[in-house]
Design a protein around this motif. Structure first.
Motif, PDB file in Angstrom:
ATOM      1  N   LEU A   1       0.825  -1.204   0.000  1.00  0.00           N
ATOM      2  CA  LEU A   1       0.000   0.000   0.000  1.00  0.00           C
ATOM      3  C   LEU A   1       0.859   1.254   0.000  1.00  0.00           C
ATOM      4  CD1 LEU A   1      -2.844   1.269   0.260  1.00  0.00           C
ATOM      5  CD2 LEU A   1      -2.527   1.140   2.725  1.00  0.00           C
ATOM      6  N   PHE A   2       1.911   1.278   0.811  1.00  0.00           N
ATOM      7  CA  PHE A   2       2.775   2.455   0.833  1.00  0.00           C
ATOM      8  C   PHE A   2       3.543   2.612  -0.479  1.00  0.00           C
ATOM      9  CE2 PHE A   2       2.151   2.506   5.446  1.00  0.00           C
ATOM     10  CZ  PHE A   2       1.921   3.857   5.611  1.00  0.00           C
ATOM     11  N   ILE A   3       3.907   1.516  -1.114  1.00  0.00           N
ATOM     12  CA  ILE A   3       4.575   1.601  -2.419  1.00  0.00           C
ATOM     13  C   ILE A   3       3.619   2.194  -3.462  1.00  0.00           C
ATOM     14  CG2 ILE A   3       5.502   0.222  -4.325  1.00  0.00           C
ATOM     15  CD1 ILE A   3       6.741  -1.598  -2.139  1.00  0.00           C
ATOM     16  N   LEU A   4       2.378   1.729  -3.453  1.00  0.00           N
ATOM     17  CA  LEU A   4       1.396   2.269  -4.398  1.00  0.00           C
ATOM     18  C   LEU A   4       1.089   3.737  -4.113  1.00  0.00           C
ATOM     19  CD1 LEU A   4      -1.104  -0.710  -4.718  1.00  0.00           C
ATOM     20  CD2 LEU A   4       0.489   0.139  -6.454  1.00  0.00           C
TER      21      LEU A   4
ATOM     22  N   VAL B   1       6.043  16.706   0.889  1.00  0.00           N
ATOM     23  CA  VAL B   1       5.085  15.632   0.648  1.00  0.00           C
ATOM     24  C   VAL B   1       5.717  14.274   0.920  1.00  0.00           C
ATOM     25  CG1 VAL B   1       3.770  14.447  -1.152  1.00  0.00           C
ATOM     26  CG2 VAL B   1       3.667  16.928  -0.969  1.00  0.00           C
ATOM     27  N   TYR B   2       6.925  14.042   0.428  1.00  0.00           N
ATOM     28  CA  TYR B   2       7.581  12.761   0.665  1.00  0.00           C
ATOM     29  C   TYR B   2       7.940  12.570   2.132  1.00  0.00           C
ATOM     30  CZ  TYR B   2       7.865  11.708  -4.302  1.00  0.00           C
ATOM     31  OH  TYR B   2       7.568  11.420  -5.600  1.00  0.00           O
ATOM     32  N   PHE B   3       8.274  13.664   2.833  1.00  0.00           N
ATOM     33  CA  PHE B   3       8.577  13.563   4.256  1.00  0.00           C
ATOM     34  C   PHE B   3       7.340  13.138   5.046  1.00  0.00           C
ATOM     35  CE2 PHE B   3       9.027  15.573   8.497  1.00  0.00           C
ATOM     36  CZ  PHE B   3      10.093  14.810   8.949  1.00  0.00           C
ATOM     37  N   VAL B   4       6.195  13.707   4.731  1.00  0.00           N
ATOM     38  CA  VAL B   4       4.950  13.337   5.405  1.00  0.00           C
ATOM     39  C   VAL B   4       4.591  11.887   5.100  1.00  0.00           C
ATOM     40  CG1 VAL B   4       2.473  13.801   5.497  1.00  0.00           C
ATOM     41  CG2 VAL B   4       4.090  15.692   5.536  1.00  0.00           C
ATOM     42  N   LEU B   5       4.769  11.468   3.852  1.00  0.00           N
ATOM     43  CA  LEU B   5       4.514  10.073   3.500  1.00  0.00           C
ATOM     44  C   LEU B   5       5.464   9.140   4.247  1.00  0.00           C
ATOM     45  CD1 LEU B   5       2.803   8.240   1.691  1.00  0.00           C
ATOM     46  CD2 LEU B   5       4.550   8.473  -0.060  1.00  0.00           C
ATOM     47  N   PHE B   6       6.725   9.548   4.384  1.00  0.00           N
ATOM     48  CA  PHE B   6       7.692   8.751   5.136  1.00  0.00           C
ATOM     49  C   PHE B   6       7.305   8.650   6.610  1.00  0.00           C
ATOM     50  CE2 PHE B   6      11.340   8.976   8.016  1.00  0.00           C
ATOM     51  CZ  PHE B   6      11.850   7.701   7.816  1.00  0.00           C
ATOM     52  N   LEU B   7       6.800   9.740   7.186  1.00  0.00           N
ATOM     53  CA  LEU B   7       6.389   9.699   8.594  1.00  0.00           C
ATOM     54  C   LEU B   7       5.255   8.697   8.809  1.00  0.00           C
ATOM     55  CD1 LEU B   7       6.480  13.429   9.726  1.00  0.00           C
ATOM     56  CD2 LEU B   7       8.061  11.595  10.331  1.00  0.00           C
TER      57      LEU B   7
ATOM     58  N   ALA C   1       4.720   5.949   7.029  1.00  0.00           N
ATOM     59  CA  ALA C   1       5.316   4.616   6.935  1.00  0.00           C
ATOM     60  C   ALA C   1       6.177   4.325   8.157  1.00  0.00           C
ATOM     61  CB  ALA C   1       6.150   4.498   5.659  1.00  0.00           C
ATOM     62  N   ALA C   2       6.890   5.328   8.652  1.00  0.00           N
ATOM     63  CA  ALA C   2       7.751   5.142   9.819  1.00  0.00           C
ATOM     64  C   ALA C   2       6.925   4.786  11.049  1.00  0.00           C
ATOM     65  CB  ALA C   2       8.581   6.396  10.067  1.00  0.00           C
ATOM     66  N   GLY C   3       5.717   5.297  11.144  1.00  0.00           N
ATOM     67  CA  GLY C   3       4.842   4.940  12.262  1.00  0.00           C
ATOM     68  C   GLY C   3       4.537   3.457  12.286  1.00  0.00           C
TER      69      GLY C   3
ATOM     70  N   PHE D   1       7.786   1.584  13.213  1.00  0.00           N
ATOM     71  CA  PHE D   1       8.046   1.709  14.645  1.00  0.00           C
ATOM     72  C   PHE D   1       7.107   0.823  15.453  1.00  0.00           C
ATOM     73  CE2 PHE D   1       7.495   3.940  18.734  1.00  0.00           C
ATOM     74  CZ  PHE D   1       8.802   3.848  19.186  1.00  0.00           C
ATOM     75  N   LYS D   2       5.844   0.756  15.030  1.00  0.00           N
ATOM     76  CA  LYS D   2       4.876  -0.096  15.715  1.00  0.00           C
ATOM     77  C   LYS D   2       5.300  -1.562  15.639  1.00  0.00           C
ATOM     78  CE  LYS D   2       0.175  -1.724  15.327  1.00  0.00           C
ATOM     79  NZ  LYS D   2      -0.248  -2.575  14.250  1.00  0.00           N
ATOM     80  N   GLY D   3       5.776  -1.996  14.480  1.00  0.00           N
ATOM     81  CA  GLY D   3       6.228  -3.368  14.332  1.00  0.00           C
ATOM     82  C   GLY D   3       7.446  -3.679  15.182  1.00  0.00           C
ATOM     83  N   ILE D   4       8.369  -2.727  15.248  1.00  0.00           N
ATOM     84  CA  ILE D   4       9.568  -2.923  16.074  1.00  0.00           C
ATOM     85  C   ILE D   4       9.176  -2.983  17.550  1.00  0.00           C
ATOM     86  CG2 ILE D   4      11.722  -1.839  16.835  1.00  0.00           C
ATOM     87  CD1 ILE D   4      12.003  -0.799  13.933  1.00  0.00           C
TER      88      ILE D   4
END
Length: 69
Positions: A21-24, A46-52, A54-56, A59-62
């Motif tokens: 989903l994040f790739i799409l 825009v890419y920074f917000v998209l990265f944030l 995905a990073a959430g 981080f949840k998985g870790i």
């Protein structure tokens, strides 16, 4: 055997679907930014917000690995 590993299979499937989903979403954002001639600063934001977002999920998985929910 499948019933013993059902939760693991479900977790792997969910993580793969979220990654897809994040790739799409990244591709869709790239296409929109390219068509509208957005300046470099706008693309970075825009890419920074998209990265944030995905990073959430990362981080949840870790945290789930360390906490052992």
């Amino acid at each position: 055997m499948l019933s013993e590993h059902y939760e693991l299979i479900e977790t792997i499937g969910l993580n793969l679907c979220l990654a897809g989903l994040f790739i799409l979403m990244t591709y869709a954002v790239y296409d929109i930014l390219k068509k509208n001639n957005v300046p470099l600063l706008g693309k970075i934001v825009v890419y920074f917000v998209l990265f944030l977002g995905a990073a959430g999920f990362i981080f949840k998985g870790i945290m789930q690995l360390f906490v052992g929910e």
